[in-house]
Design an enzyme around this catalytic site. Structure first.
Site, PDB file in Angstrom:
ATOM      1  N   ASP A 143      44.799  28.353  32.668  1.00  0.00           N
ATOM      2  CA  ASP A 143      43.551  28.141  31.968  1.00  0.00           C
ATOM      3  C   ASP A 143      42.518  27.534  32.918  1.00  0.00           C
ATOM      4  O   ASP A 143      42.779  26.515  33.563  1.00  0.00           O
ATOM      5  CB  ASP A 143      43.779  27.208  30.774  1.00  0.00           C
ATOM      6  CG  ASP A 143      42.504  26.928  30.025  1.00  0.00           C
ATOM      7  OD1 ASP A 143      41.901  25.869  30.264  1.00  0.00           O
ATOM      8  OD2 ASP A 143      42.096  27.781  29.214  1.00  0.00           O
ATOM      9  N   ASP A 161      33.368  34.720  36.831  1.00  0.00           N
ATOM     10  CA  ASP A 161      33.282  36.141  36.498  1.00  0.00           C
ATOM     11  C   ASP A 161      33.970  36.344  35.156  1.00  0.00           C
ATOM     12  O   ASP A 161      35.136  36.722  35.089  1.00  0.00           O
ATOM     13  CB  ASP A 161      33.951  36.976  37.594  1.00  0.00           C
ATOM     14  CG  ASP A 161      33.966  38.455  37.251  1.00  0.00           C
ATOM     15  OD1 ASP A 161      33.144  38.884  36.420  1.00  0.00           O
ATOM     16  OD2 ASP A 161      34.812  39.184  37.801  1.00  0.00           O
TER      17      ASP A 161
END
Length: 288
Positions: A143, A161
């Protein structure tokens, strides 16, 4: 698969309900549901291989280079020495492919939550997933929020991104996320985050920039042309705590031979400078 009818894929999403993009399909190459999202890969008549997550086009073989190059080199070339870079997301490998080309980049860390996107990209999008082969790269399946919290003050440049602000990427479009990025940067570091299109949601982008300004002294919005994204454009928020930072003037310039050697199809010094020139109506919304 509900978006495929009569040999056409049609992007259909609540983020832009007023218009749709359709692509003519040759073959359906792959479809699965990971722990985080629906993954679809198709081969199209004109745009080549296409990666689709949760019904939204992420990249096409035909025009992916414009997005990958600009989200990478706008921040990298704006930094005097982008030695250590963090990529958040980017499971197709395209950003890693471009970041590794910069001669001053020595170390790249990439964190991606969905391992299946990486594996699917390696199989069906090798022209992008080649980025994972760089010896500069350390890939972590985890994460992004947790990684940022555990690694303060580590990076010169952080590139986010992400997919659009739904599903697993929704937390990457919040004021608190920019705060985490700030803590993970070295002094006067630079961030760059995918931020949507001014033609589609300029007011939301202004609000996102205002959240970013709570943590950074200089915040700018740059654009790139990507025909298969909504409105044909995509934008990036760039930010730095360096009060003297002028994003419009890159610190590092590729010469014409370097552009050729590194196979840069879109980015150049001229494209860098022009990326921050916005239509007057949108400039007023974002900056006034």
């Amino acid at each position: 698969m509900d978006n495929i009818k009569n040999g056409w894929f049609t992007e259909n999403n609540t983020l832009w309900p007023e218009h749709k993009l359709s692509l003519k399909i040759e073959n359906i190459l792959h479809q699965e549901k990971s722990n985080y999202q629906d993954i679809l890969v198709i081969k199209t008549k004109f745009h080549g291989i296409v990666l689709i997550l949760d019904g939204i086009i992420q990249c096409t073989e035909h025009d992916e280079f414009s997005y990958q190059e600009m989200i990478s080199f706008l921040p990298l070339c704006a930094h005097p020495n982008p030695s250590k870079v963090l990529i958040v997301g980017g499971g197709d490998g395209g950003v890693a492919r471009e970041v590794a080309k910069h001669p001053l980049v020595k170390e790249i860390v990439q964190v991606e939550i969905d391992e299946r996107v990486i594996e699917v990209s390696k199989k069906f999008l090798p022209f992008m997933a080649i980025g994972f082969q760089s010896p500069k790269l350390t890939l972590k399946i985890c994460d992004g929020f947790e990684y940022l919290r555990q690694n303060p003050g580590q990076f010169d440049v952080i590139i986010t991104d992400s997919s659009d602000p739904i599903g697993p990427a929704s937390n990457l479009f919040t004021e608190s996320y920019f705060g985490l990025l700030k803590k993970t940067l070295k002094s006067n570091g630079i961030i760059c985050s995918q931020a949507g299109s001014i033609w589609e949601n300029c007011t939301e982008i202004r609000n996102l920039m205002n959240g970013c300004k709570q943590h950074f002294n200089v915040v700018k919005y740059g654009i790139s042309s990507v025909p298969t994204y909504p409105t044909g454009h995509i934008g990036f928020i760039l930010a730095s705590d360096d009060e003297k930072k002028v994003f419009e003037e890159p610190c590092f310039k590729f010469n014409s031979q370097e552009l050729e050697d590194k196979k840069l199809k879109y980015y150049s010094y001229e494209m860098h400078k022009s990326a921050f020139v916005l239509p007057n109506v949108f400039s007023k919304i974002l900056y006034e």
